[in-house]
Write a protein that holds these residues in place. Structure first.
Motif: not given
Length: 337
Positions: A198-208, A217-227, A332-336
């Motif tokens: 019964q594997i479950r994702y931990p509630e919080h994660g710290k790996i990307y 080459h990534f879309p702006d939203g992905v770039k901002k998420y990585i930053k 989706g463009g929501n950076y907050e």
């Protein structure tokens, strides 16, 4: 003394998970287990058997095939064909699906889609690779020849999915829609034993996990998420840890056990993403959701996408629900946050 449950025993004990089947699905999973043992042996002896390196041929995606790609593909197809549980199979390594026309297959209820050796570019440097599989009930009538439409079903129609990870130990992880369980192979006795119930994702994660070499080459939203994940914020444990091997199975397995997010978005070099919807994304999305996570293409739930081609590609983001939801807001463009 603690009793160790074998994969075969577990399948039999959980036959109620698929009451509409009369043992066929159990036998099919056993066939996949057998083929996995054979592939595992080939991988473990690859250097000694002189089967590392490239074939000098390309698959349907234009990717240079490793020798073990072909070997693994042949092993899974021949092993599954030798049983009567499926009427056809589609492989990432083949342009067209394979229909099994023999009498023993004419009334078979199931079809299989498979990535025989995920991450095969890592074979020559001894980095973890895997196998990904997905099982569906056919939609064409029993007795009729299997059709392309049988394979072009949305992920929501899967009856089972899973992967093999060939690493420091060999592990089979699968779901039939009733949670995710993992089984570790004991080469001493030749059996898989339940090791990750019964594997479950931990509630919080710290790996990307993302190929940051493609960042430009990534879309702006992905770039901002990585930053964002790289910024210091002690409250939520940022910066997160970056881990990426180039093997989807390896990155997915680690993130599901330890907590993390995997991203392969679209980019200017991969307008539709790089991963295949049917062979990689759908089965991994099924496992993700059964383990309490979330899988999207950036906007849409992966399992709701209606495929139109056998080798269709899609952007793919999966992992902890919380982490994926935040990434979705950035895209989706929501950076907050």
């Amino acid at each position: 003394m603690e009793r160790h449950i074998t994969l075969g025993e577990f399948i039999i004990e959980n036959q109620k998970d698929f009451p509409y089947a009369k043992g066929e699905l159990s036998a099919l999973l056993s066939s996949i287990k057998l083929a996995a043992k054979m592939v595992n042996e080939k991988i473990n002896k690859a250097g000694l058997s002189q089967i590392i390196g490239k074939m000098g041929t390309n698959n349907i995606q234009g990717e240079n095939q490793a020798k073990l790609d072909i070997i693994a593909n042949d092993i899974f197809i021949s092993t599954l064909k030798n049983r009567g549980e499926i009427c056809g199979i589609a492989s990432e390594e083949l342009e067209h699906y394979v229909a099994f026309d023999e009498d023993m297959h004419k009334d078979a209820k199931y079809i299989v889609l498979i990535d025989p050796l995920d991450g095969s570019s890592n074979i020559d440097v001894d980095i973890t690779v895997g196998t990904i599989f997905s099982i569906y009930r056919r939609i064409s009538p029993a007795g009729a020849k299997v059709k392309k439409e049988d394979f072009l079903q949305p992920g929501d129609s899967q009856v089972a999915a899973g992967y093999l990870i060939y690493g420091t130990s060999t592990i089979l992880v699968y779901t039939t829609g009733n949670g995710v369980n993992g089984f570790t192979f004991d080469p001493g006795v030749g059996s898989f034993f339940l090791s990750h119930p019964q594997i479950r994702y931990p509630e919080h994660g710290k790996i990307y996990s993302v190929n940051e070499g493609n960042y430009v080459h990534f879309p702006d939203g992905v770039k901002k998420y990585i930053k964002w994940v790289q910024q210091i914020d002690e409250k939520d444990g940022r910066p997160f840890t970056s881990r990426y091997t180039g093997s989807l199975v390896a990155d997915f397995h680690r993130n599901m056990l330890l907590g993390g997010i995997y991203l392969y978005p679209q980019g200017t070099t991969s307008p539709n993403g790089k991963l295949r919807l049917l062979y990689e994304c759908n089965p991994m999305a099924f496992l993700t959701e059964q383990a309490g996570g979330k899988a999207i293409d950036g906007e849409t739930r992966i399992m709701e996408i209606i495929p139109s081609e056998l080798h269709e590609r899609t952007p793919f983001i999966c992992g902890n629900s919380e982490m994926v939801s935040i990434a979705e807001r950035f895209i989706g463009g929501n950076y907050e946050v």
